[in-house]
Design a protein around this motif. Structure first.
Motif, short mmCIF file in Angstrom:
data_model
loop_
_atom_site.label_atom_id
_atom_site.label_comp_id
_atom_site.label_asym_id
_atom_site.label_seq_id
_atom_site.Cartn_x
_atom_site.Cartn_y
_atom_site.Cartn_z
N VAL A 122 41.20 25.86 48.10
CA VAL A 122 41.81 27.15 47.80
C VAL A 122 42.99 26.90 46.88
CG1 VAL A 122 43.08 29.12 48.74
CG2 VAL A 122 41.08 28.25 49.95
N ASP A 123 43.11 27.72 45.85
CA ASP A 123 44.20 27.62 44.87
C ASP A 123 45.17 28.77 45.11
OD1 ASP A 123 45.86 27.55 42.67
OD2 ASP A 123 44.24 27.47 41.20
N ASN A 125 47.30 29.97 43.25
CA ASN A 125 47.48 30.77 42.05
C ASN A 125 46.20 31.48 41.60
OD1 ASN A 125 50.29 30.19 41.56
ND2 ASN A 125 49.65 28.12 41.03
N ALA A 126 45.14 31.39 42.41
CA ALA A 126 43.89 32.06 42.08
C ALA A 126 43.90 33.49 42.59
CB ALA A 126 42.71 31.30 42.67
N GLU A 127 43.09 34.35 41.96
CA GLU A 127 42.95 35.71 42.44
C GLU A 127 42.22 35.71 43.78
OE1 GLU A 127 41.29 38.51 39.70
OE2 GLU A 127 42.17 37.51 37.95
N ASN A 129 40.20 37.86 44.84
CA ASN A 129 38.81 38.29 44.64
C ASN A 129 37.86 37.12 44.39
OD1 ASN A 129 38.92 41.10 45.04
ND2 ASN A 129 39.76 41.43 42.98
N ARG A 130 38.40 36.03 43.93
CA ARG A 130 37.57 34.83 43.69
C ARG A 130 36.91 34.33 44.98
NH1 ARG A 130 40.31 29.27 41.31
NH2 ARG A 130 38.76 27.77 42.07
N TYR A 131 37.54 34.61 46.12
CA TYR A 131 37.06 34.06 47.39
C TYR A 131 36.39 35.10 48.29
CZ TYR A 131 40.21 30.32 45.90
OH TYR A 131 40.83 29.32 45.18
N LEU A 145 47.17 37.54 43.87
CA LEU A 145 46.92 36.10 43.98
C LEU A 145 47.02 35.68 45.44
CD1 LEU A 145 49.12 34.81 40.99
CD2 LEU A 145 46.75 35.66 40.96
N VAL A 146 46.46 34.51 45.74
CA VAL A 146 46.49 34.00 47.12
C VAL A 146 47.93 33.86 47.59
CG1 VAL A 146 45.89 32.07 48.62
CG2 VAL A 146 44.25 32.86 46.89
#
Length: 505
Positions: A122-123, A125-127, A129-131, A145-146
């Motif tokens: 898990v990042d 700084n990722a959105e 919605n990516r997960y 962001l996360v």
């Protein structure tokens, strides 16, 4: 703002039995000026807490309570007070009685999420919605962001309806989240406004990325490794645990009335935890400076330190949020933690990571039991980490920031009730009178826009502060004791603030 018991039911999710795990305290003392705990004060802590609870059992509508304290890599002591079951005469037991930590169990969820961050799965700084297997609508210009989950800065409104009335009302986590997305009312990363939905979303990310149902994941990767064998997120409780569950109580006409087991499984990662005080002690030890219990680690030390470090704050000079933890005090020493209220249980976990100290408390009883929880934590802080009040401000006078202030944690799709606003009134001595839920407190000015509470404080204990801040027409008020929300001026001198100038509207 203190919520009523009925409001907590829809929006939350915040006899002495001595355990054999008590250990002796080393005699060597460290100087208080260095930030170390005075060992004499620590050694007397069990008797001190006994005295506080003796008074609270008489005066604070407390049916039962459990306390555990850790120092270094050991459980210093753990005790139960009052009853786990009043009608059956079963005393509260820190090793056996299961209480509801409420939102304090969010810390399990943040730890699980950071395990996956640590593994590179898990990042931050990722959105988000990516997960997910559904999509948070793009109704603001920036994505969530996360990392915005960890400090509650997603920009969602707050909604009730998080407690199920019966087991039949419980839904799979992903289904409930997809069908109950709150309205986005501000850009993410701007300000903290406590969000049960956001924490539940973090738990769902854990489930999606790990491929394990959320309650399975935390059991396999946190509870079992730490020996937390009486801790779970599952609702209803497994049979073996149900037999040890403390009864939740209301206080009606001078008597404790038992209430059914509460169901928060629809937002499971945000507050459906159940645990004993000694299990919570093991978790606190795992979050100490070395981040381990014996030879067992659930996080790398650097990950634990990241969790304990600052992420953001609503007010520039007041405590804010770490990565999931509240910051209670920045230094002298640094204190972090998380409170939790269900309708009938009131809990708090407090850590001083640099001192390897922690305390967990959980109460059940009437509305005053929630106040008792805070009183005990403040009393322990005052004993071990005392502070002196700041001096009265002697600088140039200025116009007092009077008016009505409204919390940013609310449902924006329905009209706000002005009776719930916090009223700020000028005091004759140059300070302020703050009225909240019909209760008035007195505050003394100690700096530009900064006030310290005068009433309701005792020597050495935390002195709450208010900072008035914001730019231009967007005038804000923040409490040091409430890093999870801020308040916005909505009425000044009889003129209502324009909705159009409020970025959260």
């Amino acid at each position: 703002m203190r919520l009523t018991r009925r409001a907590l039911a829809s929006t939350a999710a915040f006899l002495v039995a001595t355990s054999g795990l008590s250990v002796s305290v080393p005699a060597a003392a460290q100087p208080a000026a260095s930030g170390w705990i005075d060992q004499a004060q620590l050694a007397g802590l069990p008797h001190f807490i006994d005295g506080v609870l003796a008074q609270q059992l008489d005066n604070r509508e407390v049916a039962g309570a459990v306390v555990s304290v850790v120092s270094g890599d050991r459980i210093l002591f753990s005790r139960g007070y009052g009853f786990a079951d009043v009608d059956r005469g079963i005393p509260a037991d820190p090793a056996r009685s299961i209480f509801r930590p409420g939102s304090s169990s969010k810390l399990f969820t943040w730890t699980a999420l950071m395990q996956l961050v640590e593994q590179g799965r898990v990042d931050l700084n990722a959105e988000v919605n990516r997960y997910l297997d559904f999509r948070i609508p793009d109704t603001q210009s920036k994505p969530i962001l996360v990392r915005h989950l960890l400090d509650h800065s997603l920009g969602f409104e707050d909604r009730g309806g998080i407690r199920a009335e019966s087991v039949s009302g419980l839904m799979p986590l992903g289904k409930w989240l997809a069908e109950n997305i709150p309205t986005r009312v501000r850009e993410p990363g701007i300000e903290t406004s406590y969000s049960n939905y956001g924490t539940a979303l973090a738990g769902y990310i854990v489930q999606r990325v790990s491929g394990e149902p959320f309650p399975d994941y935390v059991e396999r990767h946190i509870f079992k490794p730490l020996g937390m064998n009486s801790t779970t997120f599952r609702e209803p409780l497994p049979t073996a645990m149900a037999a040890k569950m403390a009864v939740g109580y209301d206080y009606v006409e001078g008597r404790f009335e038992a209430r059914p087991f509460e169901l928060y499984g629809n937002i499971m990662p945000a507050g459906s935890g159940s645990s004993t005080a000694e299990d919570m002690a093991r978790f606190m030890i795992a979050h100490r400076h070395e981040a381990r219990v014996g030879s067992t680690r659930i996080l790398k030390p650097e990950t634990a330190r990241l969790m304990h470090s600052n992420l953001s704050a609503n007010a520039p000079s007041l405590p804010g949020f770490a990565h999931g933890f509240y910051v209670i005090r920045e230094n002298g020493p640094r204190l972090i933690g998380h409170g939790g209220n269900t309708a009938y249980f009131h809990s708090m976990l407090l850590l001083a990571p640099e001192q390897d100290f922690g305390i967990f408390v959980s109460y059940t009883g009437g509305d005053a039991a929630s106040q008792a929880r805070t009183e005990l934590i403040d009393a322990v802080i005052g004993r071990l980490f005392p502070v002196a009040p700041a001096a009265k401000w002697t600088g140039a006078p200025s116009a007092p920031p009077v008016g009505s202030y409204r919390t940013n944690r609310r449902t924006y799709s329905i009209a706000a009730n002005p009776d719930n606003d916090v009223k700020v009134i000028a005091a004759p001595d140059g300070g302020l009178i703050v009225e909240n839920a019909g209760k008035k407190t007195h505050w003394m000015r100690i700096g530009p826009g900064l006030y310290q509470r005068v009433t309701g404080t005792r020597a050495g204990r935390p002195f709450d502060r208010i900072l008035f801040h914001g730019a231009g027409a967007d005038r804000l008020m923040s409490f040091a004791s409430q890093p999870m929300v801020l308040y916005r001026l909505v009425e000044d001198g009889g003129a209502a603030a324009s909705e159009s100038r409020r970025p959260d509207g």
